[in-house]
Scaffold this motif. Structure first.
Motif, mmCIF file in Angstrom:
data_model
loop_
_atom_site.group_PDB
_atom_site.id
_atom_site.type_symbol
_atom_site.label_atom_id
_atom_site.label_comp_id
_atom_site.label_asym_id
_atom_site.label_seq_id
_atom_site.Cartn_x
_atom_site.Cartn_y
_atom_site.Cartn_z
ATOM 1 N N MET A 84 0.863 -1.202 0.137
ATOM 2 C CA MET A 84 -0.020 0.099 -0.047
ATOM 3 C C MET A 84 0.928 1.150 -0.093
ATOM 4 N N PHE A 85 0.608 2.281 -0.990
ATOM 5 C CA PHE A 85 1.164 3.691 -1.022
ATOM 6 C C PHE A 85 0.345 4.485 -0.751
ATOM 7 N N TRP A 86 0.507 5.464 0.167
ATOM 8 C CA TRP A 86 -0.340 6.648 0.308
ATOM 9 C C TRP A 86 -0.273 7.691 -0.610
ATOM 10 N N PHE A 105 -4.229 -0.741 -8.071
ATOM 11 C CA PHE A 105 -5.849 -1.135 -7.819
ATOM 12 C C PHE A 105 -6.128 -0.616 -6.551
ATOM 13 N N THR A 106 -7.202 -0.741 -6.194
ATOM 14 C CA THR A 106 -7.792 -0.562 -5.023
ATOM 15 C C THR A 106 -8.900 -1.507 -4.808
ATOM 16 N N THR A 107 -9.633 -1.405 -3.546
ATOM 17 C CA THR A 107 -10.601 -2.411 -3.381
ATOM 18 C C THR A 107 -11.876 -1.617 -2.647
ATOM 19 N N PRO A 108 -13.132 -1.972 -2.494
ATOM 20 C CA PRO A 108 -14.168 -1.312 -1.828
ATOM 21 C C PRO A 108 -13.664 -0.809 -0.259
ATOM 22 N N ARG A 109 -12.864 -1.886 0.225
ATOM 23 C CA ARG A 109 -12.389 -1.396 1.533
ATOM 24 C C ARG A 109 -11.413 -0.427 1.713
ATOM 25 N N PHE A 110 -10.968 0.257 0.608
ATOM 26 C CA PHE A 110 -10.377 1.497 0.668
ATOM 27 C C PHE A 110 -10.911 2.791 0.224
ATOM 28 N N ASP A 111 -12.201 2.538 -0.109
ATOM 29 C CA ASP A 111 -13.068 3.607 -0.622
ATOM 30 C C ASP A 111 -12.768 4.756 0.453
ATOM 31 N N GLY A 112 -12.485 5.797 -0.007
ATOM 32 C CA GLY A 112 -12.296 7.025 0.945
ATOM 33 C C GLY A 112 -10.933 7.134 1.509
ATOM 34 N N HIS A 113 -9.929 6.122 1.551
ATOM 35 C CA HIS A 113 -8.744 6.002 1.899
ATOM 36 C C HIS A 113 -7.762 6.524 0.841
ATOM 37 N N LEU A 114 -6.931 7.377 1.421
ATOM 38 C CA LEU A 114 -5.938 8.100 0.082
ATOM 39 C C LEU A 114 -4.742 7.261 0.137
ATOM 40 N N SER A 115 -5.139 6.072 -0.482
ATOM 41 C CA SER A 115 -4.014 5.101 -0.830
ATOM 42 C C SER A 115 -4.278 3.976 -1.808
ATOM 43 N N VAL A 116 -3.342 3.489 -2.683
ATOM 44 C CA VAL A 116 -3.386 2.515 -3.719
ATOM 45 C C VAL A 116 -2.770 1.544 -3.592
ATOM 46 N N LEU A 117 -2.930 0.449 -3.971
ATOM 47 C CA LEU A 117 -2.485 -0.975 -3.846
ATOM 48 C C LEU A 117 -1.730 -1.485 -4.888
ATOM 49 N N LEU A 118 -0.713 -2.210 -4.860
ATOM 50 C CA LEU A 118 0.061 -2.654 -5.949
ATOM 51 C C LEU A 118 0.683 -4.012 -5.529
#
Length: 158
Positions: A84-86, A105-118
């Motif tokens: 996870m990268f902010w 990518f992101t997931t619904p769990r991270f809606d509204g969270h200022l991060s991306v996943l890789l």
């Protein structure tokens, strides 16, 4: 985001269109090295030994443990290599995850969270230079204003 994009974001850093890799492919070892190279960084480990890089007590790169929100769509097996990268803003997040040429990518769990996943397995789709910008942007999004302003003054956008 910095040099990679055309329009200016909230730090005067660029946002917009993604560019293809220009240096050697990135690796998980590069994530660690680049995060540690930023100033005032502390490496802490989560309860399962996962690396978490922080500046001023705020995480900016986080190696996740396997979670149900990031799993193989065919087998359901949880990914073990998600990082996870902010990011600074929803606009920055959207620019990375909505562009099909990027591995973010992101997931619904991270809606509204200022991060991306890789996924670590997809790091090679980025160049080391691009990864450096992602790590720098993550650090900039979490560093104090004083640290961020000092770093930006010492590292002008090219």
């Amino acid at each position: 985001m910095r040099r990679r994009h055309a329009a200016q974001g909230s730090h005067g850093v660029a946002t917009g269109v993604y560019a293809p890799p220009v240096s050697e492919p990135a690796s998980v070892a590069d994530v660690h090295a680049l995060a540690l190279a930023m100033p005032h960084v502390t490496l802490v480990h989560g309860p399962k030994g996962n690396a978490v890089y922080q500046v001023g007590g705020k995480s900016f790169v986080f190696f996740r443990t396997p979670q149900p929100d990031a799993a193989d769509p065919v087998t359901g097996e949880r990914y073990t290599d998600v990082i996870m990268f902010w990011v600074e803003s929803e606009e920055d997040k959207d620019a990375l995850v909505r562009d099909p040429s990027t591995p973010f990518f992101t997931t619904p769990r991270f809606d509204g969270h200022l991060s991306v996943l890789l996924r670590g397995a997809d790091l090679g789709r980025l160049s080391r230079d691009e990864l450096a910008e992602i790590v720098q942007d993550a650090w900039l999004s979490r560093a104090s204003h004083r640290r961020r302003d000092r770093w930006l003054a010492e590292h002008p956008v090219r």
